[in-house]
Enzyme design. Structure first.
Site, PDB file in Angstrom:
ATOM      1  N   ALA A  96       0.585  -1.426   0.073  1.00 32.97           N
ATOM      2  CA  ALA A  96      -0.082   0.274  -0.231  1.00 32.97           C
ATOM      3  C   ALA A  96       0.742   1.427  -0.014  1.00 32.97           C
ATOM      4  O   ALA A  96       1.894   1.224   0.776  1.00 32.97           O
ATOM      5  CB  ALA A  96      -1.185   0.304   0.932  1.00 32.97           C
ATOM      6  N   GLY A 140       0.300  -4.862   1.067  1.00 27.48           N
ATOM      7  CA  GLY A 140      -1.216  -5.173  -0.099  1.00 27.48           C
ATOM      8  C   GLY A 140      -0.820  -5.922  -0.889  1.00 27.48           C
ATOM      9  O   GLY A 140      -1.505  -6.468  -2.041  1.00 27.48           O
ATOM     10  N   GLU A 143      -1.262  -9.387  -0.751  1.00 27.80           N
ATOM     11  CA  GLU A 143      -2.331  -9.356  -0.064  1.00 27.80           C
ATOM     12  C   GLU A 143      -2.720  -9.648  -1.546  1.00 27.80           C
ATOM     13  O   GLU A 143      -4.315 -10.399  -1.774  1.00 27.80           O
ATOM     14  CB  GLU A 143      -3.189  -8.853   0.326  1.00 27.80           C
ATOM     15  CG  GLU A 143      -2.428  -8.995   1.900  1.00 27.80           C
ATOM     16  CD  GLU A 143      -2.739  -7.289   3.202  1.00 27.80           C
ATOM     17  OE1 GLU A 143      -4.077  -8.267   4.261  1.00 27.80           O
ATOM     18  OE2 GLU A 143      -2.417  -6.357   2.377  1.00 27.80           O
ATOM     19  N   GLU A 163       3.930  -6.054   7.969  1.00 30.92           N
ATOM     20  CA  GLU A 163       3.144  -5.211   8.648  1.00 30.92           C
ATOM     21  C   GLU A 163       3.476  -4.501   9.939  1.00 30.92           C
ATOM     22  O   GLU A 163       2.948  -3.498  10.108  1.00 30.92           O
ATOM     23  CB  GLU A 163       1.809  -5.341   8.650  1.00 30.92           C
ATOM     24  CG  GLU A 163       1.063  -4.732   7.304  1.00 30.92           C
ATOM     25  CD  GLU A 163       0.968  -6.130   5.942  1.00 30.92           C
ATOM     26  OE1 GLU A 163       0.716  -5.787   4.916  1.00 30.92           O
ATOM     27  OE2 GLU A 163       1.808  -6.620   6.312  1.00 30.92           O
TER      28      GLU A 163
END
Length: 290
Positions: A96, A140, A143, A163
């Site tokens: 992200a 992200g 993911e 994270e």
């Protein structure tokens, strides 16, 4: 016990019109995207390429919105049976966009369209999505790859859920999908330490289906597999995606029952009859997709 519900549309008898488009590489959408590129590199195959090179394809709101739009366009297209999602040789998606995420409070992060659309990005897509991963697939990006139905990657691809280093946890299903793929202990180690893992490890642990030595080989084999899948009945392909994904949500008894219902919905369909006849006669099936 979970209640099994059969989604009837998978067996719907929808008239299928064959494509009259030339079978060449072409731009898919007339719309100009800023952060992605779309194309149809093989018959029946739609490709979405993340294209934010200066940020290693970091996921920002405009990119996610464009990706969501492109995936839904391919999902609705009669010309597309399979979708390939990829990035560049250097990065699938490096996570992200921290510049966008950092100012958000916890509540804002989960009410912003960025998180909402990202975490549910591929769930409404009925067609199989193949992630072709090279370079970084972190946070992200990892993911996003795991949201797809099939992952191919280079041997040196760099997966990870870092994270914990930012004082948080995966927020788009990363902990759930990673644990289902590799088991609790290994997933716990990776998420607690923030360690990354290679494409070769991803294949060994079951995160990825296959690895390739180079980006070129990765894309060649990914498109070859996508073209093979696109050559089968669309209805059967979508049913395969549905029943395999259900195995992640249901217990064995309910999962087998769900599979049986989908199987019965397909048995006796035009495509099933065509497939059986072509197999017996060793000829090419001409699917009606009904």
């Amino acid at each position: 016990m979970n209640t099994v519900r059969f989604v009837r549309p998978i067996a719907a008898r929808v008239p299928f019109q064959r494509s009259t488009l030339p079978r060449v590489v072409r731009a898919y959408s007339s719309k100009s995207f800023e952060y992605i590129q779309t194309s149809t590199p093989k018959p029946g195959v739609g490709q979405v390429t993340l294209n934010r090179p200066k940020a290693l394809n970091a996921l920002c709101t405009p990119l996610i919105n464009e990706l969501n739009e492109a995936l839904n366009e391919f999902n609705a297209s009669d010309e597309t049976s399979v979708i390939v999602l990829t990035g560049s040789e250097r990065a699938f998606a490096a996570g992200a966009d921290i510049k966008e995420m950092a100012p958000l409070t916890f509540s804002e992060a989960y009410t912003k369209s960025f998180i909402e659309s990202w975490s549910l990005l591929t769930t409404q897509i009925k067609k199989p999505i193949i992630a072709a991963v090279s370079g970084h697939a972190l946070g992200g990006g990892c993911e996003l790859a795991m949201m797809c139905d099939l992952i191919y990657c280079t041997e040196k691809a760099n997966f990870g859920q870092p994270e914990i280093k930012l004082g948080t946890i995966p927020g788009a299903g990363g902990s759930q999908r990673l644990t289902r793929a590799i088991g609790k202990s290994k997933a716990m180690e990776l998420i607690l330490t923030g360690k990354s893992f290679s494409g070769a490890e991803a294949e060994r642990w079951g995160v990825a289906a296959r690895t390739f030595p180079t980006y070129e080989a990765l894309m060649e084999e990914t498109l070859k597999t996508a073209e093979t899948i696109a050559g089968y009945s669309k209805v059967a392909v979508q049913a395969c995606k549905e029943v395999v994904n259900k195995s992640q949500d249901l217990g064995l008894r309910d999962g087998v029952e769900f599979e049986r219902r989908v199987f019965h919905s397909l048995f006796g369909s035009q495509d099933q009859k065509i497939g059986m006849k072509a197999f017996a006669e060793k000829t090419k099936a001409e699917w009606t997709h009904s």
